[in-house]
Design an enzyme around this catalytic site. Structure first.
Site, mmCIF file in Angstrom:
data_model
loop_
_atom_site.group_PDB
_atom_site.id
_atom_site.type_symbol
_atom_site.label_atom_id
_atom_site.label_comp_id
_atom_site.label_asym_id
_atom_site.label_seq_id
_atom_site.Cartn_x
_atom_site.Cartn_y
_atom_site.Cartn_z
ATOM 1 C CG MET A 1 -1.977 -1.114 1.174
ATOM 2 S SD MET A 1 -3.165 -0.957 2.528
ATOM 3 C CE MET A 1 -4.108 -2.448 2.259
ATOM 4 C CB CYS A 2 0.087 4.605 -1.109
ATOM 5 S SG CYS A 2 -0.733 3.843 -2.534
ATOM 6 N NE ARG A 3 2.856 3.641 3.986
ATOM 7 C CZ ARG A 3 2.233 3.183 5.073
ATOM 8 N NH1 ARG A 3 2.810 3.283 6.257
ATOM 9 N NH2 ARG A 3 1.042 2.648 4.977
ATOM 10 C CG ASN A 112 -2.088 3.479 2.575
ATOM 11 O OD1 ASN A 112 -1.827 2.646 1.714
ATOM 12 N ND2 ASN A 112 -1.850 3.272 3.864
#
Length: 256
Positions: A1-3, A112
């Site tokens: 997943m993203c930051r 996210n």
């Protein structure tokens, strides 16, 4: 997943948060400590407010750590309110149109998490958009669709209600299509004057979001940017409204 990270306060150069801290967003793109994925290399984006009505934005598909344009821009752009995001794709293509933050008029949004089994739900959820909003759909991510559903649900008039109604739309679609895996979201959005930050998951275990307030400066991030007790984990299943020095927390109750 993203930051991701977001900042509001005294105007500062973007690289002071994106590059300089010990565990900066650039370092998180290489080695996230609290995310489901360690590497976040599927593009990045910036969004920043100035005196203009519409925020500026810059998206690129290269890994954030290797882009000289990003380093130069953040060294020279100064803003009192900005967002930055490094992406780890959950299945959609690596393209500029799929990079966060997404912008519509004065609004910015980044996310996210994921709508699990999104392809099962995508058609049903996209059909909820009115034609007046559908033309803003540039990419293929669940994140951009979440943003547009919030706009459909009245983001400009009642933000908390729009967020909750959008979560209901997604949970209803999951139920109808018998998708058991959770919808997970850490979200930040702004109208140029304030932030709303969401931590929500169907299984009560949403992605992390931390907040740090120093005087009139407020930073929010997926992970703390440095070792400091001043970073506080936001509570799960909440919407946190940040307006100036005021922080208000609302519990997300779906009552479905």
């Amino acid at each position: 997943m993203c930051r991701w990270l977001a900042y509001q306060g005294t105007a500062t150069y973007l690289d002071e948060l994106i590059y300089v801290p010990e565990h900066s967003l650039i370092n998180q793109s290489l080695e996230a400590r609290k995310g489901a994925t360690r590497i976040n290399a599927d593009g990045f984006g910036l969004g920043w407010y100035t005196q203009r009505d519409i925020p500026g934005q810059f998206h690129e598909v290269m890994p954030a750590w290797s882009d000289d344009n990003l380093r130069s821009l953040t060294h020279h752009i100064r803003s009192h309110r900005f967002m930055a995001h490094v992406r780890s794709s959950t299945g959609t293509s690596v393209s500029r149109s799929n990079c966060h933050p997404f912008v519509v008029d004065n609004w910015m949004f980044m996310h996210n998490g994921q709508i699990d089994e999104f392809e099962k739900l995508r058609f049903q959820l996209e059909r909820l958009l009115p034609e007046s909003l559908y033309h803003y759909r540039k990419g293929t991510t669940d994140s951009e669709l979440i943003f547009l559903l919030m706009m459909k649900n009245g983001l400009s008039s009642n933000v908390n209600n729009a967020i909750i109604e959008t979560i209901k739309d997604i949970e209803n679609a999951k139920s109808e299509r018998e998708v058991a895996l959770p919808f997970k979201a850490s979200i930040c959005l702004s109208d140029g004057e304030q932030f709303w930050v969401v931590r929500y998951s169907s299984d009560q275990e949403p992605p992390t979001v931390f907040i740090k307030a120093e005087g009139e400066n407020v930073s929010v991030a997926s992970e703390p940017l440095e070792k400091s007790k001043e970073w506080k984990l936001l509570k799960p299943q909440t919407i946190t409204h940040i307006h100036g020095l005021s922080l208000t927390t609302t519990q997300i109750r779906l009552d479905m």
